[in-house]
Design an enzyme around this catalytic site. Sequence first.
Site, PDB file in Angstrom:
ATOM      1  N   ARG A  15      22.012  24.158  57.770  1.00  0.00           N
ATOM      2  CA  ARG A  15      21.261  24.936  56.771  1.00  0.00           C
ATOM      3  C   ARG A  15      21.083  26.386  57.240  1.00  0.00           C
ATOM      4  O   ARG A  15      21.708  27.300  56.719  1.00  0.00           O
ATOM      5  CB  ARG A  15      19.905  24.253  56.506  1.00  0.00           C
ATOM      6  CG  ARG A  15      19.177  24.755  55.279  1.00  0.00           C
ATOM      7  CD  ARG A  15      18.509  26.097  55.441  1.00  0.00           C
ATOM      8  NE  ARG A  15      17.520  26.143  56.504  1.00  0.00           N
ATOM      9  CZ  ARG A  15      16.943  27.269  56.905  1.00  0.00           C
ATOM     10  NH1 ARG A  15      17.245  28.421  56.346  1.00  0.00           N
ATOM     11  NH2 ARG A  15      16.075  27.256  57.908  1.00  0.00           N
ATOM     12  N   ASP A  16      20.268  26.601  58.256  1.00  0.00           N
ATOM     13  CA  ASP A  16      19.994  27.979  58.685  1.00  0.00           C
ATOM     14  C   ASP A  16      21.274  28.623  59.202  1.00  0.00           C
ATOM     15  O   ASP A  16      21.510  29.816  59.015  1.00  0.00           O
ATOM     16  CB  ASP A  16      18.917  27.973  59.777  1.00  0.00           C
ATOM     17  CG  ASP A  16      18.125  29.274  59.832  1.00  0.00           C
ATOM     18  OD1 ASP A  16      18.585  30.265  59.237  1.00  0.00           O
ATOM     19  OD2 ASP A  16      17.057  29.301  60.461  1.00  0.00           O
ATOM     20  N   CYS A 240      19.837  35.488  58.619  1.00  0.00           N
ATOM     21  CA  CYS A 240      19.017  35.307  57.421  1.00  0.00           C
ATOM     22  C   CYS A 240      19.446  36.335  56.396  1.00  0.00           C
ATOM     23  O   CYS A 240      19.497  37.526  56.694  1.00  0.00           O
ATOM     24  CB  CYS A 240      17.535  35.468  57.740  1.00  0.00           C
ATOM     25  SG  CYS A 240      16.505  35.331  56.269  1.00  0.00           S
ATOM     26  N   ASN A 249      20.131  31.292  65.002  1.00  0.00           N
ATOM     27  CA  ASN A 249      19.110  30.594  65.798  1.00  0.00           C
ATOM     28  C   ASN A 249      19.624  30.487  67.223  1.00  0.00           C
ATOM     29  O   ASN A 249      20.816  30.602  67.478  1.00  0.00           O
ATOM     30  CB  ASN A 249      18.921  29.169  65.269  1.00  0.00           C
ATOM     31  CG  ASN A 249      18.442  29.161  63.850  1.00  0.00           C
ATOM     32  OD1 ASN A 249      19.249  29.265  62.924  1.00  0.00           O
ATOM     33  ND2 ASN A 249      17.163  29.051  63.663  1.00  0.00           N
TER      34      ASN A 249
HETATM   35  P1  HMG Z   1      13.086  33.714  41.199  1.00  0.00           P
HETATM   36  O1  HMG Z   1      14.285  34.489  40.721  1.00  0.00           O
HETATM   37  O2  HMG Z   1      11.780  34.430  41.325  1.00  0.00           O
HETATM   38  O3  HMG Z   1      12.808  32.378  40.377  1.00  0.00           O
HETATM   39  O4  HMG Z   1      13.478  33.062  42.590  1.00  0.00           O
HETATM   40  P2  HMG Z   1      13.064  31.907  38.951  1.00  0.00           P
HETATM   41  O5  HMG Z   1      12.169  30.734  38.756  1.00  0.00           O
HETATM   42  O6  HMG Z   1      12.979  33.075  37.992  1.00  0.00           O
HETATM   43  O7  HMG Z   1      14.579  31.382  38.981  1.00  0.00           O
HETATM   44  C1  HMG Z   1      15.712  32.190  39.001  1.00  0.00           C
HETATM   45  C2  HMG Z   1      16.938  31.343  38.703  1.00  0.00           C
HETATM   46  O8  HMG Z   1      17.149  30.405  39.756  1.00  0.00           O
HETATM   47  C3  HMG Z   1      16.784  30.512  37.431  1.00  0.00           C
HETATM   48  O9  HMG Z   1      18.088  30.324  36.914  1.00  0.00           O
HETATM   49  C4  HMG Z   1      16.263  29.196  37.946  1.00  0.00           C
HETATM   50  O10 HMG Z   1      16.554  28.124  37.108  1.00  0.00           O
HETATM   51  C5  HMG Z   1      17.007  29.072  39.244  1.00  0.00           C
HETATM   52  P3  HMG Z   1      18.535  31.071  35.560  1.00  0.00           P
HETATM   53  O11 HMG Z   1      17.545  30.638  34.536  1.00  0.00           O
HETATM   54  O12 HMG Z   1      18.448  32.545  35.864  1.00  0.00           O
HETATM   55  O13 HMG Z   1      19.939  30.568  35.356  1.00  0.00           O
HETATM   56  N1  HMG Z   1      16.255  28.294  40.235  1.00  0.00           N
HETATM   57  C6  HMG Z   1      16.781  27.309  40.967  1.00  0.00           C
HETATM   58  N2  HMG Z   1      18.004  26.775  41.008  1.00  0.00           N
HETATM   59  C7  HMG Z   1      18.207  25.752  41.882  1.00  0.00           C
HETATM   60  N3  HMG Z   1      17.252  25.285  42.712  1.00  0.00           N
HETATM   61  C8  HMG Z   1      16.018  25.813  42.701  1.00  0.00           C
HETATM   62  C9  HMG Z   1      15.749  26.862  41.798  1.00  0.00           C
HETATM   63  N4  HMG Z   1      14.653  27.583  41.550  1.00  0.00           N
HETATM   64  C10 HMG Z   1      14.974  28.452  40.590  1.00  0.00           C
HETATM   65  N5  HMG Z   1      15.100  25.346  43.540  1.00  0.00           N
HETATM   66  C11 HMG Z   1      13.267  31.376  44.277  1.00  0.00           C
HETATM   67  C12 HMG Z   1      12.522  32.324  43.344  1.00  0.00           C
HETATM   68  C13 HMG Z   1      12.261  30.842  45.281  1.00  0.00           C
HETATM   69  C14 HMG Z   1      13.889  30.253  43.487  1.00  0.00           C
HETATM   70  C15 HMG Z   1      14.382  32.196  44.999  1.00  0.00           C
HETATM   71  O14 HMG Z   1      13.801  33.356  45.552  1.00  0.00           O
HETATM   72  C16 HMG Z   1      15.050  31.418  46.082  1.00  0.00           C
HETATM   73  O15 HMG Z   1      15.749  30.446  45.836  1.00  0.00           O
HETATM   74  N6  HMG Z   1      14.866  31.846  47.365  1.00  0.00           N
HETATM   75  C17 HMG Z   1      15.392  31.125  48.484  1.00  0.00           C
HETATM   76  C18 HMG Z   1      15.785  32.099  49.526  1.00  0.00           C
HETATM   77  C19 HMG Z   1      16.333  31.356  50.728  1.00  0.00           C
HETATM   78  O16 HMG Z   1      16.839  30.261  50.644  1.00  0.00           O
HETATM   79  N7  HMG Z   1      16.244  32.030  51.904  1.00  0.00           N
HETATM   80  C20 HMG Z   1      16.758  31.498  53.115  1.00  0.00           C
HETATM   81  C21 HMG Z   1      15.991  30.308  53.594  1.00  0.00           C
HETATM   82  S1  HMG Z   1      14.480  30.730  54.401  1.00  0.00           S
HETATM   83  C22 HMG Z   1      14.921  31.051  56.032  1.00  0.00           C
HETATM   84  O17 HMG Z   1      16.083  31.081  56.350  1.00  0.00           O
HETATM   85  C23 HMG Z   1      13.821  31.239  57.027  1.00  0.00           C
HETATM   86  C24 HMG Z   1      13.637  30.036  57.958  1.00  0.00           C
HETATM   87  O18 HMG Z   1      14.838  29.721  58.634  1.00  0.00           O
HETATM   88  C25 HMG Z   1      12.556  30.384  58.994  1.00  0.00           C
HETATM   89  C26 HMG Z   1      12.853  31.731  59.671  1.00  0.00           C
HETATM   90  O19 HMG Z   1      13.792  31.821  60.470  1.00  0.00           O
HETATM   91  O20 HMG Z   1      12.154  32.673  59.305  1.00  0.00           O
HETATM   92  C27 HMG Z   1      13.174  28.796  57.188  1.00  0.00           C
HETATM   93 MG    MG Z   2      15.542  30.648  60.444  1.00  0.00          MG
END
Ligand code: HMG
Ligand code: MG
Length: 306
Positions: A15-16, A240, A249
């Site tokens: 994933r990450d 990220c 990582n």
């Molecule tokens: P948004 O644009 O504010 O939300 O995104 P929305 O509700 O307006 O949805 C936008 C579109 O995405 C819509 O589609 C939704 O249906 C769809 P459209 O109508 O435009 O065709 N949608 C989804 N589709 C599939 N699965 C879903 C989903 N939700 C909405 N769950 C949202 C808000 C949170 C969805 C977006 O910002 C997002 O997905 N962000 C994820 C970002 C991400 O994955 N980042 C990396 C992971 S975090 C990380 O790596 C850190 C970590 O490792 C710790 C560290 O190291 O810090 C964990």
């Molecule tokens: Mg991370």
Amino acid sequence: MSYPSRVKIVEVGPRDGLQNEKEFIPTAVKVELVERLAHAGFANVEAASFVSPKWVPQMADGTQVMESIERRPGTIYSVLTPNMRGFEGALAAKADEVVIFAAASEAFSQRNINCSVDESIERFVPVAQAAKQAGLRLRGSISCSLGCPYEGEIAPAKVLNVAQRLIALGCDEIDVADTIGVGTARRVYDLMRIITEQVDPARVSGHFHDTYGQAIANIVASMQAGIHIFHSSVSGLGGCPYAKGATGNVATEDVLYLMQGMGIDTGVDLDAVVDIGQWISGHLGRKSASHAGNALAARKGAIACS
Ligand code: HMG
Ligand code: MG
């Protein structure tokens, strides 16, 4: 100084590690990666994300990955779920653990999940309730715990505040994440001590990116503060998408080598992970970022080069 006799390593490479890859990685490769890692002995593999494919296209095949993997009994397969839509996908795909992910920094929260920290916690309430109702494990991640690419240094009080709110939601585990790898050992030790004065250390993990080469030292500092769960990524895969310049990582092979040298049990087969690291690096056409992985592979005469 006392150290744990056993630690839990959560392998987050699928994933990450893979989420930041520009070229789409075939689902079959992701499936093989998850299966091989579980087989190497990890009790917990972070296998996929159920996030918006518009935001992270590489993770768009989470359902297929989860449905295709041959499950190893006892292994916890975790997935990221930012909202109810993600949770429903995760439930249907039979995830064992869902991960809600917040940040200790407002600016990062906006960039990563398009809402404020308060809004994210509100959004997690139904996810947490549904996870508990379905009997799934729940983990809460706190990005930018040691620094933010947009806001700079982050006060420990902010991290503690988010940790307490995630615990109040029912999280079984809290991940203190150094998203951009800026933390150094004394600060990490102090932060872990501050958090574990309020939160059971058995429920706190260290998720260190290795951008500045500090992750191994930060793991040792965390163990000194009583932490015994760590996240790592095979061959140091990753980065990220919302933290420019962030690298992967800490490499799993490096963590396993550290633990082996310190006589700390992980339950994971280092030799098998070295092979997996070389295999996936070869697939991605680059040299593994793991020092220990490359050194051990060189000894075996099996190093992957780009
Ligand atoms: P948004 O644009 O504010 O939300 O995104 P929305 O509700 O307006 O949805 C936008 C579109 O995405 C819509 O589609 C939704 O249906 C769809 P459209 O109508 O435009 O065709 N949608 C989804 N589709 C599939 N699965 C879903 C989903 N939700 C909405 N769950 C949202 C808000 C949170 C969805 C977006 O910002 C997002 O997905 N962000 C994820 C970002 C991400 O994955 N980042 C990396 C992971 S975090 C990380 O790596 C850190 C970590 O490792 C710790 C560290 O190291 O810090 C964990
Ligand atoms: Mg991370």
